[in-house]
Design a protein around this motif. Structure first.
Motif, PDB file in Angstrom:
ATOM      1  N   PRO A 170       0.819  -1.223   0.000  1.00  0.00           N
ATOM      2  CA  PRO A 170       0.000   0.000   0.000  1.00  0.00           C
ATOM      3  C   PRO A 170       0.851   1.271   0.000  1.00  0.00           C
ATOM      4  O   PRO A 170       0.377   2.324  -0.393  1.00  0.00           O
ATOM      5  N   HIS A 181      -5.335   7.303   3.281  1.00  0.00           N
ATOM      6  CA  HIS A 181      -4.051   6.639   3.434  1.00  0.00           C
ATOM      7  C   HIS A 181      -3.082   7.531   4.216  1.00  0.00           C
ATOM      8  O   HIS A 181      -2.967   8.725   3.952  1.00  0.00           O
ATOM      9  N   ARG A 224       8.716   9.373   9.927  1.00  0.00           N
ATOM     10  CA  ARG A 224       7.841   9.606   8.767  1.00  0.00           C
ATOM     11  C   ARG A 224       7.892  11.070   8.328  1.00  0.00           C
ATOM     12  O   ARG A 224       8.021  11.361   7.145  1.00  0.00           O
ATOM     13  N   TYR A 241       7.827  10.791  -4.336  1.00  0.00           N
ATOM     14  CA  TYR A 241       7.043  10.121  -3.293  1.00  0.00           C
ATOM     15  C   TYR A 241       7.784   8.879  -2.772  1.00  0.00           C
ATOM     16  O   TYR A 241       7.897   8.662  -1.567  1.00  0.00           O
ATOM     17  N   ARG A 251      -0.022   8.113   4.234  1.00  0.00           N
ATOM     18  CA  ARG A 251       1.066   8.844   3.570  1.00  0.00           C
ATOM     19  C   ARG A 251       0.563  10.000   2.707  1.00  0.00           C
ATOM     20  O   ARG A 251       1.355  10.785   2.226  1.00  0.00           O
ATOM     21  N   ARG A 252      -0.774  10.025   2.433  1.00  0.00           N
ATOM     22  CA  ARG A 252      -1.283  11.113   1.572  1.00  0.00           C
ATOM     23  C   ARG A 252      -1.301  12.416   2.369  1.00  0.00           C
ATOM     24  O   ARG A 252      -1.652  12.412   3.547  1.00  0.00           O
ATOM     25  N   ASP A 264       9.337  12.161   4.628  1.00  0.00           N
ATOM     26  CA  ASP A 264       8.516  12.805   3.602  1.00  0.00           C
ATOM     27  C   ASP A 264       9.212  14.012   2.982  1.00  0.00           C
ATOM     28  O   ASP A 264       8.770  14.525   1.961  1.00  0.00           O
TER      29      ASP A 264
END
Lengths: 784, 290
Positions: A641, A780, B245, B272, A782-783, B249
């Motif tokens: 995912p 999600h 995280r 990404y 990570r979005r 990013d």
């Protein structure tokens, strides 16, 4: 000695895996010259001028030829399958005034070394006038599209239609009609051995000999003779070891004609070995359909109709069998294993500024199976039913004596639910669905996909094929020659490219005559040795060629039995050949070895009246129908995912190819075929830019499957023999490729269907999936 | 697939090799494992007039470690790196990346020195070398200098090496305290180069916060590049999942004007993926730091 049905190790392998095979590249002749082809870097251009003077004076160069020099001797490459009202634009082996795809040959440099030829080719100066380019089969049909050939207005080579039942009626009666645009992307075949030719001319006998990596030596001889006018009896084609083909060596190619004519002109042997990058440009591609599919059915799962409109990209010229692939081998397969009463199909054969497209493993059937199996899943999803239940509900029941389908063909024998049931025994579907639900709760994306396929093999009944457009017979031949000492030579009209014919035909001979494998030689691929044969493609070599061998073996046994009976003084009907010895019922001391009988046949001192000396037989077999293998494949994928990456976790393939002579070889073919199908589903794609440049021009950019990305493939079989041939064999060369792609894509969609995903075009790349996840799954983590 | 003509030398000493390079300079190329150079020569994208094969020069593939850190001979192959206990102990990211390079045939021939000198924009070693704060030992006939990783990669396929310099060693400094390194790669399914690869090296101080971090990204732009914003977010904080995280990013934040976009992946997707790979590499590096 019964070797049929046993997994005998391949007799070819010791020489092949120890580097002792002889491929075209291994052929070296005294005085041999080397040919380099100067290819167009442009997809569409007029040739204004070619200046060869610098190349001609480059060190080691013997000659430079342009189309203007030798076009009259080269002719036009022919099309071997002609549909009604089909346009046949010329296909010059060496371009004269115009190039229509990157890779078109524009000049030939002949030098005394390969390096010198390559070096000099850089100095051939071609002045091009660029023309607008079209690479897409839909764009090419638009009114303002660039035109490739005067002979084919609108870039349309043909329109082909078939209808069985009444599609309009199906739409009227259906609860749901679902339309889906589907692309079956262009593929590059990638045989491990690229093409190659060594051409030799003997001025004393006027014979041209070509060593060429081909699946069809006799057809190459026939077509070479037709194109060049050189007498067929003065042309010898030798296909030595052929390192894979997958359909890509099924045609007469420009380089074969050019090398032959140049060798004749220069009086010296000429060698050309294709590089991998040339192979990507100059060897036929596969697939490339842009399709609109509609399926009509009821909410209880009954499928009423299927309608498909295909824009088939044929490339810049019609390759030898190009018209056959997206039409007959596609359209007549569209009902699959289902009782779909109404089928409609329309195919536009479109010319574009790309490499020609022709057969690639499966050739039409993977395209048909993909669009059907994808749409069956799409339908099941739409009506909220299980895809296996929908398949089962619509499946044709088991039959033994033919089943006529709406597209007008007759399936031979089938037990489609049997194969599905076997797959369900191996793969615990219910348990998987539970695992999938649990996984989903944990944020994991698991999916399962099915493909219950049928295909058409044993190509082909010649009269039927001729009525559909075939320009040659499609029967097969064999000669069995027993030598005086009892060893045996087989001369097969088929021409393998790795399938293991020597082993399988050897097993048949050994079983029939009782001769040990090591005393059997199987010869193929030399037109001066073998009687005419059609070659190897369409999973025909055993079903058609093997039957021709079976017939010759029966004739040899019958004659040997007569001789044995005569010599033993026993009535023929009391004599039987058992494990290589003629024995007599109830008289155990009366025996005669098969080799002894062979010796007598040649010594001819005491033959029965009317029996000719010698012991050999030749047979030609023309089947009365095609054969129709089928099966059920299932794939499990897990999608990451975070990245969208698809991991294939499990693959189970149950095939029914009729009777099997060597299970290990069939398993191997299924494995290889499945991997090619997986490759199409997940990774492989030939990409052109708008200028007609092939962006996926090497293995750096075209993704061939590799072992580390594959699970162990589980295979099994059901056995429903065909009655089309006495062997009961259907053919196994393409099943895996045909079955695998839809199973994988169905699994990918299944993994994402709770997010509302209904279709993903191949290849299912991680970025495509990521974009779907991004669009469908805003929650999600990570979005942003 | 045949190269242009070239002259071939196989010197048996460093001095001989350096003398040849001094003589032929820009017209010559050093041949190490050959797995980048020979393909581009066969494609005629490069046509050096002279090849100087350094495979017969002794002592160029030794791997050793001491209190100062790890020293790797330039001719050490990926296979040797992936199997070396010294490498696995001192710089696990190198072993991890080396084991993922292409296929076993390439790993048996390809060398770390060749990879760095070639500086492929999607190569694995450049990112690892940057994250580990390595130095290239560049030697000529006249002397030796050390080039820090931060100054080594100049542009697409371009390094700070001078025409007469030969890479002889790669030095990886020792880290203090609890530290770990890792490499995570999202692979191009055709070439097996990185679509996005991230190497991370992390040290954890006695207070449990990140005392030092170097993170480098490959495959995403024209050269391997440090993800300094990611590093800044990590340093001084406890490396929790949410910190990692947030830091990850930003892995491609500095590359937005130079994103690679091709038939395999758009720049957006590469950018990404750099974040996902950064998260995996940093998490693993932190775990290894224990």
């Amino acid at each position: 000695m019964t070797l049929v049905g046993e997994s005998v190790r391949r007799t070819e392998d010791p020489r092949l895996i120890t580097g002792k095979g002889t491929y075209v590249a291994d052929v070296t002749l005294p005085g041999m010259l080397f040919m380099q082809v100067v290819r167009s870097p442009h997809a569409h251009a007029n040739i204004k001028n070619i200046n060869v003077s610098a190349a001609t004076s480059s060190p080691g160069v013997v000659a430079v030829f342009t189309g203007a020099d030798i076009a009259d001797q080269l002719g036009s490459l022919p099309v071997g399958w002609v549909l009604d009202d089909m346009k046949q634009p010329p296909h010059p082996p060496l371009a004269t005034d115009k190039v229509r795809t990157v890779g078109d040959a524009v000049a030939i440099v002949i030098a005394d070394s390969y390096a010198a030829a390559v070096e000099a080719a850089e100095f051939v100066d071609v002045d091009y006038e660029l023309l607008p380019v079209v690479v897409n089969s839909v764009e090419a049909q638009k009114p303002d599209a660039p035109q490739l050939h005067e002979e084919a207005p609108g870039n349309l080579a043909f329109t082909w239609e078939i209808e069985g039942g009444d599609w309009a009626e199906a739409v009227k009666n259906a609860d749901v009609v679902i339309q889906q645009d589907i692309v079956n992307q262009r593929l590059i075949p990638n045989a491990i051995e690229t093409r190659g030719v060594v051409a030799d001319y003997n001025p004393g006998t006027n014979q041209i000999t070509l060593w060429t990596s081909t699946q069809i030596p006799h057809l190459v001889r026939l077509l070479f003779s037709l194109v060049t006018g050189h007498p067929e009896s003065k042309v010898r084609i030798i296909a030595p070891e052929v390192g894979g083909a997958f359909g890509s060596k099924l045609y007469l190619y420009a380089e074969e004609v050019i090398a032959g004519i140049v060798a004749k002109q220069l009086g010296r042997p000429v060698k050309w070995i294709e590089t991998r990058q040339e192979n990507y440009l100059a060897t036929a591609h596969g697939r490339d359909h842009i399709t609109s599919a509609e399926i009509a059915g009821n909410k209880d799962g009954e499928i009423l109709g299927f309608n498909v409109v295909v824009n088939a990209n044929l490339g810049a010229y019609l390759s030898t069998f190009a018209p056959l692939i997206p039409t007959i081998l596609f359209g007549i397969m569209l009902q699959g294993v289902y009782k779909i009463p109404n089928i409609k199909c329309k195919v536009m054969g479109v010319l574009t500024n790309t490499t020609p497209v022709d057969a690639y493993r499966g050739a039409g059937r993977p395209e048909a199976t993909y669009v059907l199996e994808r749409m069956v899943d799409r339908f099941a999803q739409e009506i909220g039913r299980d895809p296996v239940a929908v398949r089962r509900k619509n499946m044709i029941n088991s039959f033994r004596n033919g089943y006529e389908v709406p597209t007008g063909v007759m399936y031979d024998t089938g037990n489609y639910k049997g194969a599905l049931n076997k797959a369900l025994e191996i793969f615990d579907y219910k348990a998987f669905r539970a695992e999938q639900r649990e996984a989903r709760r944990n944020g994991r994306l698991l999916g399962v996909g099915w493909s219950t396929y049928i295909e058409i093999c044993g190509i082909a009944p010649s009269a039927v094929a001729a009525s559909l457009g075939a320009g040659a017979g499609l029967w097969e031949s064999s000669t069995v020659r027993v030598h005086p000492t009892g060893s045996v030579s087989v001369y097969a009209g088929t021409a393998p490219s790795g399938q293991g014919h020597e082993t399988v035909f050897g097993q048949m001979v050994s079983s029939a005559l009782g001769v040990p494998m090591e005393n059997i030689e199987v010869h193929h691929g030399d037109t001066d040795k073998q009687q005419f044969g059609t070659g190897s493609f369409g999973s025909r070599s055993l079903a058609v060629g093997g039957t021709a061998l079976h017939m010759s073996l029966e004739k040899v046994v019958a004659k040997a039995k007569k001789i044995a009976a005569h010599q033993m003084g026993i009535p023929e009907k009391q004599v039987e050949l058992v494990n290589g010895t003629f024995v007599v019922e109830d008289i155990p001391e009366k025996t005669m070895g098969f080799g002894e009988v062979a010796g007598e046949a040649y010594h001819a001192k005491d033959l029965p009246p009317g029996i000719e000396p010698g012991l050999e037989a030749t047979s030609f077999f023309d089947p009365e129908n095609f054969t129709w293998p089928f099966g059920a494949h299932v794939a499990v994928v897990e999608i990451d995912p975070d990245t969208g990456d698809v991991e294939l976790k499990r693959y189970v393939g149950v095939d029914d190819v009729g009777n099997v002579i060597n299970p290990m070889i069939v398993d191997g073919m299924v494995h290889g075929g499945v991997v090619q199908g997986i490759g199409q589903a997940l990774w492989e794609t030939a990409v052109y830019d708008d200028e007609g440049q092939l962006l996926s021009g090497s293995m750096l950019d075209y993704a061939i499957p590799v072992a580390k990305n594959l699970p162990s493939i589980e295979t099994d079989r059901t056995v429903t023999p065909t009655k089309v041939n006495p062997l009961g064999a259907k053919g196994a060369g393409e099943t895996g490729t045909i079955a695998a792609s839809p199973a994988i894509v169905n699994a990918c969609v299944d993994a994402l269907k709770h997010l509302g995903v209904t279709h993903i075009d191949m290849p299912v790349t991680s970025e495509k999936v990521w974009r779907l996840l991004d669009a469908k799954n805003k929650a999600h983590p990570r979005r942003k | 697939m045949v190269t242009s003509n070239f002259e071939y030398f196989a010197p048996e000493s460093f001095d001989e090799a350096a003398a040849l390079l001094a003589k032929y300079r820009d017209t010559a190329k050093i041949l190490a494992g050959g797995h980048s150079l020979l393909p581009i020569m066969k494609l005629r994208l490069a046509a050096p007039e002279v090849l100087i094969d350094i495979s017969k020069v002794p002592e160029l593939s030794e791997i050793s470690s001491n209190g100062d850190g790890l020293t790797i001979g330039a001719m050490a192959t990926y296979y040797e790196l992936s199997q070396s206990a010294a490498v696995q102990a001192a710089a696990p990211a190198i072993a991890e990346a080396a084991g993922q390079v292409a296929d076993v045939q390439v790993r048996n021939r390809g060398t770390i020195g060749g990879s760095l000198a070639h500086s492929d924009p999607a190569g694995d070693m450049p990112a690892v070398f940057l994250a580990l704060n390595g130095k290239v030992v560049a030697r000529t006939r006249r002397g030796t200098r050390e080039i820090a990783s931060d100054r080594f990669f100049v542009d697409l396929l371009t390094t700070a090496l001078r025409p007469t310099e030969i890479v002889t060693q790669i030095k990886i400094p020792a880290t203090s305290g609890k530290s770990g390194s890792a490499y995570a790669k999202f692979e191009n399914k055709a070439s097996h180069y990185a679509i996005a690869g991230v190497a991370a090296s992390v040290s954890i101080g006695s207070d449990g916060t990140v005392s030092a971090a170097r993170v480098a990204v490959t495959g995403v732009s024209s050269k391997s590049t440090r993800a300094k914003r990611t590093e800044r977010i990590l340093i001084g904080k406890e490396p929790t999942a949410s910190v990692i995280r947030r830091a990850s990013d930003r892995a491609a934040a500095e590359l937005q004007d130079d994103l690679t976009s091709d038939i395999h992946a758009s720049g957006e997707y590469r950018s990404y993926l750099a974040g996902v790979m950064a998260e995996r590499a940093i998490t693993s590096a932190v775990e290894r730091a224990g």
